[in-house]
Design a protein around this motif. Sequence first.
Motif, PDB file in Angstrom:
ATOM      1  N   ASP A 144     -43.507  51.237   6.844  1.00 17.04           N
ATOM      2  CA  ASP A 144     -44.301  51.014   5.624  1.00 17.04           C
ATOM      3  C   ASP A 144     -43.549  51.517   4.398  1.00 17.04           C
ATOM      4  OD1 ASP A 144     -46.547  50.006   4.310  1.00 17.04           O
ATOM      5  OD2 ASP A 144     -47.503  51.976   4.223  1.00 17.04           O
ATOM      6  N   ASN A 145     -42.261  51.183   4.350  1.00 15.28           N
ATOM      7  CA  ASN A 145     -41.362  51.671   3.304  1.00 15.28           C
ATOM      8  C   ASN A 145     -41.000  50.515   2.375  1.00 15.28           C
ATOM      9  OD1 ASN A 145     -38.992  52.498   1.850  1.00 15.28           O
ATOM     10  ND2 ASN A 145     -38.751  54.170   3.314  1.00 15.28           N
ATOM     11  N   ALA A 146     -41.532  50.534   1.167  1.00 13.39           N
ATOM     12  CA  ALA A 146     -41.296  49.437   0.217  1.00 13.39           C
ATOM     13  C   ALA A 146     -39.834  49.378  -0.224  1.00 13.39           C
ATOM     14  CB  ALA A 146     -42.203  49.599  -0.994  1.00 13.39           C
ATOM     15  N   ILE A 147     -39.158  50.519  -0.275  1.00 13.10           N
ATOM     16  CA  ILE A 147     -37.757  50.536  -0.709  1.00 13.10           C
ATOM     17  C   ILE A 147     -36.888  49.752   0.270  1.00 13.10           C
ATOM     18  CG2 ILE A 147     -35.753  52.010  -1.127  1.00 13.10           C
ATOM     19  CD1 ILE A 147     -37.641  54.153  -2.136  1.00 13.10           C
ATOM     20  N   LEU A 148     -37.116  49.942   1.563  1.00 17.18           N
ATOM     21  CA  LEU A 148     -36.360  49.188   2.561  1.00 17.18           C
ATOM     22  C   LEU A 148     -36.658  47.694   2.460  1.00 17.18           C
ATOM     23  CD1 LEU A 148     -36.619  51.462   5.736  1.00 17.18           C
ATOM     24  CD2 LEU A 148     -34.618  51.058   4.298  1.00 17.18           C
ATOM     25  N   ILE A 149     -37.899  47.358   2.151  1.00 19.27           N
ATOM     26  CA  ILE A 149     -38.269  45.950   2.001  1.00 19.27           C
ATOM     27  C   ILE A 149     -37.501  45.316   0.843  1.00 19.27           C
ATOM     28  CG2 ILE A 149     -40.145  44.380   1.409  1.00 19.27           C
ATOM     29  CD1 ILE A 149     -40.331  45.414   4.220  1.00 19.27           C
ATOM     30  N   VAL A 150     -37.449  46.015  -0.275  1.00 15.96           N
ATOM     31  CA  VAL A 150     -36.728  45.501  -1.441  1.00 15.96           C
ATOM     32  C   VAL A 150     -35.249  45.347  -1.115  1.00 15.96           C
ATOM     33  CG1 VAL A 150     -36.006  46.033  -3.806  1.00 15.96           C
ATOM     34  CG2 VAL A 150     -38.378  46.407  -3.118  1.00 15.96           C
ATOM     35  N   GLY A 151     -34.672  46.324  -0.430  1.00 17.00           N
ATOM     36  CA  GLY A 151     -33.263  46.227  -0.050  1.00 17.00           C
ATOM     37  C   GLY A 151     -32.999  45.034   0.840  1.00 17.00           C
ATOM     38  N   ALA A 152     -33.898  44.791   1.786  1.00 15.36           N
ATOM     39  CA  ALA A 152     -33.732  43.643   2.676  1.00 15.36           C
ATOM     40  C   ALA A 152     -33.819  42.330   1.916  1.00 15.36           C
ATOM     41  CB  ALA A 152     -34.803  43.694   3.768  1.00 15.36           C
ATOM     42  N   MET A 153     -34.717  42.264   0.937  1.00 13.28           N
ATOM     43  CA  MET A 153     -34.835  41.048   0.119  1.00 13.28           C
ATOM     44  C   MET A 153     -33.531  40.752  -0.612  1.00 13.28           C
ATOM     45  SD  MET A 153     -38.581  41.569  -1.638  1.00 13.28           S
ATOM     46  CE  MET A 153     -40.121  41.410  -0.740  1.00 13.28           C
ATOM     47  N   ALA A 154     -32.904  41.801  -1.132  1.00 16.23           N
ATOM     48  CA  ALA A 154     -31.665  41.618  -1.901  1.00 16.23           C
ATOM     49  C   ALA A 154     -30.517  41.150  -1.016  1.00 16.23           C
ATOM     50  CB  ALA A 154     -31.296  42.918  -2.610  1.00 16.23           C
ATOM     51  N   VAL A 155     -30.533  41.539   0.262  1.00 14.33           N
ATOM     52  CA  VAL A 155     -29.452  41.181   1.182  1.00 14.33           C
ATOM     53  C   VAL A 155     -29.566  39.738   1.660  1.00 14.33           C
ATOM     54  CG1 VAL A 155     -28.449  41.683   3.459  1.00 14.33           C
ATOM     55  CG2 VAL A 155     -29.092  43.560   1.934  1.00 14.33           C
ATOM     56  N   GLY A 156     -30.795  39.248   1.797  1.00 16.13           N
ATOM     57  CA  GLY A 156     -31.004  37.912   2.363  1.00 16.13           C
ATOM     58  C   GLY A 156     -30.320  36.801   1.583  1.00 16.13           C
ATOM     59  N   PRO A 157     -29.614  35.878   2.267  1.00 17.54           N
ATOM     60  CA  PRO A 157     -28.879  34.786   1.599  1.00 17.54           C
ATOM     61  C   PRO A 157     -29.620  33.456   1.616  1.00 17.54           C
ATOM     62  CG  PRO A 157     -28.126  34.973   3.837  1.00 17.54           C
ATOM     63  CD  PRO A 157     -29.278  35.948   3.694  1.00 17.54           C
ATOM     64  N   GLU A 158     -30.941  33.489   1.847  1.00 13.47           N
ATOM     65  CA  GLU A 158     -31.657  32.241   2.111  1.00 13.47           C
ATOM     66  C   GLU A 158     -31.841  31.359   0.890  1.00 13.47           C
ATOM     67  OE1 GLU A 158     -34.830  35.223   0.991  1.00 13.47           O
ATOM     68  OE2 GLU A 158     -32.920  35.205   2.061  1.00 13.47           O
ATOM     69  N   PHE A 159     -31.600  31.873  -0.329  1.00 11.20           N
ATOM     70  CA  PHE A 159     -31.822  31.019  -1.503  1.00 11.20           C
ATOM     71  C   PHE A 159     -30.799  29.879  -1.560  1.00 11.20           C
ATOM     72  CE2 PHE A 159     -31.762  29.701  -5.933  1.00 11.20           C
ATOM     73  CZ  PHE A 159     -33.119  29.592  -6.192  1.00 11.20           C
ATOM     74  N   GLY A 160     -29.627  30.082  -0.981  1.00 11.77           N
ATOM     75  CA  GLY A 160     -28.616  29.025  -0.985  1.00 11.77           C
ATOM     76  C   GLY A 160     -29.100  27.731  -0.341  1.00 11.77           C
ATOM     77  N   PRO A 161     -29.573  27.772   0.912  1.00  7.70           N
ATOM     78  CA  PRO A 161     -30.099  26.552   1.525  1.00  7.70           C
ATOM     79  C   PRO A 161     -31.322  25.995   0.808  1.00  7.70           C
ATOM     80  CG  PRO A 161     -29.600  28.184   3.199  1.00  7.70           C
ATOM     81  CD  PRO A 161     -29.452  28.874   1.879  1.00  7.70           C
ATOM     82  N   LEU A 162     -32.178  26.875   0.272  1.00 16.38           N
ATOM     83  CA  LEU A 162     -33.349  26.399  -0.467  1.00 16.38           C
ATOM     84  C   LEU A 162     -32.918  25.611  -1.703  1.00 16.38           C
ATOM     85  CD1 LEU A 162     -35.564  29.600  -0.200  1.00 16.38           C
ATOM     86  CD2 LEU A 162     -35.998  27.400   0.909  1.00 16.38           C
ATOM     87  N   ALA A 163     -31.929  26.143  -2.432  1.00 17.33           N
ATOM     88  CA  ALA A 163     -31.397  25.426  -3.593  1.00 17.33           C
ATOM     89  C   ALA A 163     -30.708  24.138  -3.161  1.00 17.33           C
ATOM     90  CB  ALA A 163     -30.423  26.322  -4.356  1.00 17.33           C
ATOM     91  N   GLY A 164     -30.081  24.174  -1.997  1.00 15.56           N
ATOM     92  CA  GLY A 164     -29.436  22.974  -1.481  1.00 15.56           C
ATOM     93  C   GLY A 164     -30.426  21.861  -1.203  1.00 15.56           C
ATOM     94  N   ILE A 165     -31.587  22.213  -0.666  1.00 18.83           N
ATOM     95  CA  ILE A 165     -32.618  21.210  -0.397  1.00 18.83           C
ATOM     96  C   ILE A 165     -33.115  20.592  -1.702  1.00 18.83           C
ATOM     97  CG2 ILE A 165     -34.961  20.872   0.482  1.00 18.83           C
ATOM     98  CD1 ILE A 165     -34.350  23.082   2.535  1.00 18.83           C
ATOM     99  N   SER A 166     -33.374  21.432  -2.703  1.00 16.29           N
ATOM    100  CA  SER A 166     -33.843  20.925  -3.998  1.00 16.29           C
ATOM    101  C   SER A 166     -32.804  20.017  -4.634  1.00 16.29           C
ATOM    102  CB  SER A 166     -34.165  22.094  -4.936  1.00 16.29           C
ATOM    103  OG  SER A 166     -35.235  22.862  -4.451  1.00 16.29           O
ATOM    104  N   THR A 167     -31.547  20.440  -4.613  1.00 18.58           N
ATOM    105  CA  THR A 167     -30.467  19.634  -5.183  1.00 18.58           C
ATOM    106  C   THR A 167     -30.337  18.308  -4.457  1.00 18.58           C
ATOM    107  OG1 THR A 167     -29.265  21.639  -5.813  1.00 18.58           O
ATOM    108  CG2 THR A 167     -28.010  19.594  -5.747  1.00 18.58           C
TER     109      THR A 167
END
Length: 318
Positions: free
Chosen positions: A136-159
Amino acid sequence: MLHLRLIVPADRTDEVLHLLERTLGTTHLVVMAGAARDPAGDLVLCDVAREAGDELISALRRLGIDKSGSITVENMDLTLSAHADKAEEDAPGEGADAVLWEELTEATHEESTFSVTYVAFLTVAVMLAACGVMLDNAILIVGAMAVGPEFGPLAGISTALVQRAPRLALRSLYALIGGFALAMALTVGFAWLMDALGLFTRSMIEADRPNTAFIWNPDAMSFVVAFLAGIAGTLSLTSAKSGALIGVAISVTTVPAASNAAVAFSYSDYHQMTGSATQLLANLGGIVVAGTLTLLVQKALWKAHLRRTGLVANPSGE
């Protein structure tokens, strides 16, 4: 400003020079006859205002220079030149509003590759988020969000949807779905290992966890936040302001939702797993819808601007 380095077959050089000289926003033109060896041809260098770049690159491709020679484009951070200042004044619109579709397609193509590095980043992010949800650690959650590379494929689908590029769409979907499936499967194994070591327990997954309970309790705001983040992320890509992507990454709960679904599955808590999966789908859908609409609006606004200024899509003026 953009810097163009062209290798042009000798018999096409005059045609290319005519195009460059007629394009508003082009300056610093240099021709080195016979300088290129592979492929053989003339080396042509020039700078062009970003707002004129997409039309010029498209015109060069219509001439087949990308097949008979080469087209290389580089972003220039600093140009001290009165000629460059005049070129930017002459070019239509503002550089920040211009979308380089070739650059965007290439960037999203690279970011949408189902590679070992991509999967490693996504898996580490999901495992890190698993630690965050269990503690239940919000700091770890934020860190994990920053590491994730999933926006690339999402942007690829939109493009791909806007550019009608089915191969890019399939590539992006494969990276997105395959990446999350593999990362979540590995995280299930990670959760079992942590349980065997006594670091994860069933009581942790069943606790109230007020700081992270939103992850498996999606609502309408989940989609709204993802939609706004998708707009910001798309604008950061099209305007070359990549720093904004960090803010996008830590505003959506794709990685935390995937991690909580995996951990909940490992403890047979199907209620949390279903809620987390719904949260994941809401975020992914919101980003794709927002990205697609943003690109469509940008494309329409730019075409309308060209019509208002009396400029046509072919920068040669023919």
